[in-house]
Each structure stands twice: as C-alpha cells, then as structure tokens.
Design an enzyme around this catalytic site. Structure first.
Site, short mmCIF file in Angstrom:
data_model
loop_
_atom_site.label_atom_id
_atom_site.label_comp_id
_atom_site.label_asym_id
_atom_site.label_seq_id
_atom_site.Cartn_x
_atom_site.Cartn_y
_atom_site.Cartn_z
N VAL A 139 0.84 -1.19 0.00
CA VAL A 139 0.00 0.00 0.00
C VAL A 139 0.88 1.24 0.00
CG1 VAL A 139 -1.80 1.28 1.24
CG2 VAL A 139 -1.80 -1.23 1.27
N LEU A 140 0.52 2.21 -0.83
CA LEU A 140 1.21 3.50 -0.87
C LEU A 140 0.29 4.57 -0.29
CD1 LEU A 140 3.45 5.49 -1.78
CD2 LEU A 140 2.27 5.60 -4.00
N ASP A 141 0.82 5.36 0.65
CA ASP A 141 0.09 6.49 1.22
C ASP A 141 0.80 7.77 0.78
OD1 ASP A 141 -1.29 8.33 2.72
OD2 ASP A 141 -0.83 7.45 4.68
N GLY A 147 1.32 12.29 6.32
CA GLY A 147 1.12 13.02 7.56
C GLY A 147 2.00 12.49 8.68
N GLY A 197 1.28 11.53 0.88
CA GLY A 197 0.97 12.58 1.84
C GLY A 197 0.60 11.95 3.16
N THR A 227 6.04 11.73 2.43
CA THR A 227 5.69 13.08 2.88
C THR A 227 6.82 14.02 2.51
OG1 THR A 227 5.18 14.45 4.81
CG2 THR A 227 6.69 12.60 5.16
N CYS A 237 -12.47 28.56 7.93
CA CYS A 237 -12.68 27.30 7.22
C CYS A 237 -13.98 26.63 7.67
CB CYS A 237 -11.51 26.36 7.44
SG CYS A 237 -10.01 26.84 6.56
#
Length: 396
Positions: free
Chosen positions: A175-177, A181, A179, A201, A363
């Site tokens: 699995v690639l994440d 964090g 961004g 990141t 926001c």
C-alpha cells in the site's frame, strides 16, 4: 470611505457595524440577528482593506489594527460569509474571481522543490503545537461524523475505517500512502489489515514522527515513511491512498498527478483520493489563506478532477461527497485550540493565535454555509476490480 461603500454593497442581511478611527459608526444589513461591530484603529489599514478585502481584513485582524467590538470573530465571519453566498455571481464577485485567477496561475505552480517549501511552511511547525488541538492519532484531515454529537476521536477512527473499506486491502498487499502526515493512517492499515505500507511526505517533522511511531509500535519492518515527492517513486502498488494531500497539488499538475497514480498502480489495483473540493465554478482559495496558511494550495471542483482522470482512462468506481463533516471537525479543533490558547501563545505569540483563530473559524464557515465539501474518489484500472454493489462499504 471606500470600505464603507464596499460593505454597503455587500452586506444586505444581518447586522454589521463599522467603527472608523475617527469614531464614526456606519451600519449595514437589514438589522436581523445579533449586531457585530468591527473597529479599525488605523486609517491606512482601513483603506488598504477596501482595495483588497480578502487579504487585508484578515491581516488587520491578526496585527490588531482591526478588532471585534461587538460579537465574536465567528459572528463576523458568518455575517460576511452569508452575504457572499447571497451575492454569488454578482458583478463584484465576478471581477474578484477574474483578478484572482490571474494570480492563481502562478501561485499554484508546485514543481518538486517549491512543493516541499510550501509543505514546510505549514506542516513543519512545532510538533507540540498540533498535539494541542488534534486527536490522539494526529489526524489532520476531515473526520467522519455518523452523528453531529460524535466525539472527535471516534469520528477520526471512523474516517480511517471508511477509507480502508474503499481500499479493500488483503493481507500482504503493498500500500502506498501519498501525503502520509504523522503516519496514523499507514499504521492503522498495517495493524488492522496485515499489509505492507510505504508512506511519502515532504514534511521533515512528519517524516521523523511517523517513523518513530512505527518503531514504537514494533512494525517498522512493514511500515516505513520516506521523505520523498511522490513523483520520484518508481515501484508499483496494490493500493494507493491519499488523504488531504491533493489540495496541495495545484490544477497545473492534475494531469501529472493522475498519470503518476496510474503508473504506480498495479493492473488490479485500487486508488482512493480524499480531498477538499468545492461546488460551483472554479475559484482560487482566499489570498489570505494562501499567503499565511497554505501557500500553493487549491481546492478543485468536480470537473477539474474528472477531466484528468478521463485522460488516463481510469475507472471512477466510486464517488462520495461529505457535507458538513469538515465543519464539525473544525469546530472541535477550534474548541481544543481555544482551550489551549495560552500554551499556543507560549510557543509562538498573540498574532499567531489570532491567525489560527481566523483560519479555523474561516474554514468552518466555508464548510458550514459556503461552497466547500470533501470528495472521496475511488479509482481502478479495470472495470471489475471493485464489486458492482456498494454493500461492502457498510458491512462490519
């Protein structure tokens, strides 16, 4: 008196008062609701606000040349925000949008080196600071509230679980994440789905913290986080996930982003992109937000996302819109921020506190009464990779 004329044109409902440096008070709106009064203590700041209100009013609040004399900052933002919605499509809005689009073309150009500098501006703040208002897993993206009363911790776990279901991960998958964090999602996937996770990141602080978390959990043999731009990856993955990163890509790079996702995704792979989006016509983010909070950021409309997806011949296998979930998230972040405001001021200063109050409340208003929302986009290379029914998302 340019600001007076601007507010007279803009504020048709609610009750807003402007107190000038000479003591004169002007009133706007139809008188409904609680009265909000802003006061400018400096004539130069007031005139500057008239020429570029979306930037200068925020600056005036942060540096103290504009204060809220009646009501609260939230009240002020909601009065202005509601009237901007009512005036949507008006002449002033159209002119403002066209001027901003000229600046936006350059402001959202995010090549590899510039992208890392933009990320560092926000995400490399003191790590202790984010702990003062985020949940225990340091999830800095929209939570998933099954009810408005759900607490933040539960809602963030629900977000991760919902994302995981859309990925349909099986043991041993890579699995690639993008961004990643502070590593919370990657750790969650590895611990609950027995998969191998690579996170990337551009934040030095996040890279350090996330790898330490993997070591502390004893799973750094199958979870690792790299300080790398996703564009520099060259291996293929069974699953790709990106939560809260696409906002920093910029429209000039959308073709590049989805081409790279396709290139990194195995033939029977699934990708899931979670991003803030907006309804209506394309428009740059607030110039104040871009200058002080998220340089280089841009929030896409649906058409801006789907066109580059179509160019890659990827299947858009599922699309979901989250409404109000981010408003509820921001509400809780702001509550926690205010409860720890003295600690934030000790880390930085009073101006920093006011800047973040403006950011969090502005926001929340954008998600509550204006055009902001969250898109979750599931993609695949093949037509039959994902079940034809969505029932799998709602099974325990």
């Amino acid at each position: 008196m340019l600001l007076h004329l601007l507010l007279k044109y803009l504020v048709r409902s609610g009750s807003l008062e402007l107190e000038c440096p000479d003591g004169a008070v002007h009133r706007y709106g139809d008188g409904t609701g609680a009265t909000v009064r802003i006061k400018f203590h400096d004539a130069v700041a007031m005139n500057r606000a008239a020429f570029f209100p979306r930037l200068r009013i925020g600056e005036a609040y942060v540096d103290g040349t504009m204060t809220i004399e009646k009501g609260t900052l939230k009240d002020f933002l909601y009065v202005v925000g509601h009237n901007l919605v009512v005036q949507q499509g008006g002449m002033l809005q159209r002119i403002s949008r066209r001027l901003q689009n000229v600046v936006n073309f350059a402001a959202t150009y995010n090549p590899v080196g510039k992208a890392q500098k933009n990320v560092a501006h926000h995400y490399d703040l003191n790590g202790e600071f984010f702990e003062l208002f985020l949940d225990s897993d340091k999830q800095y993206s929209c939570a998933y509230f099954e009810t408005p009363d759900t607490d933040l911790e539960t809602a963030q776990v629900a977000k991760k679980a919902h994302v995981a279901k859309k990925l349909r991960i099986e043991p041993g998958m890579k699995v690639l994440d993008i961004g990643s964090g502070w590593g919370g999602l990657g750790l969650y996937l590895a611990q609950n789905y027995d998969c191998d996770v690579t996170g990337v990141t551009l934040s030095v602080e996040q890279h350090k913290v996330s790898n330490q978390r993997a070591r502390d959990a004893g799973i750094d043999d199958r979870v690792r986080f790299e300080l790398k731009d996703y564009r520099h990856l060259d291996q293929r993955f069974d699953r790709i996930v990106s939560v809260g990163m696409f906002e920093h890509v910029g429209p000039r790079h959308y073709d590049e982003f989805f081409a790279k996702v396709k290139d990194l995704l195995k033939d029977d792979g699934i990708a899931m992109i979670h991003t803030i989006g907006r309804m209506g016509t394309p428009e740059p983010i607030s110039p104040w937000m871009r200058k002080y909070i998220f340089p280089g950021a841009y929030l896409p409309t649906l058409t801006e996302i789907t066109r580059p997806i179509e160019k890659q011949w990827l299947w858009l296998t599922d699309f979901e819109v989250w409404r109000e979930h981010y408003a509820d998230t921001l509400l809780r972040w702001h509550e926690r921020f205010m409860a720890n405001r003295d600690k934030v001021r000790a880390l930085y200063d009073e101006k920093f506190c006011r800047m973040w109050e403006m950011y969090l409340l502005g926001c929340e208003m954008g998600f509550r009464i204006q055009e902001l929302c969250v898109f979750q986009i599931q993609l695949a290379r093949k037509i039959d990779t994902v079940p034809r029914s969505r029932a799998y998302l709602y099974r325990n």
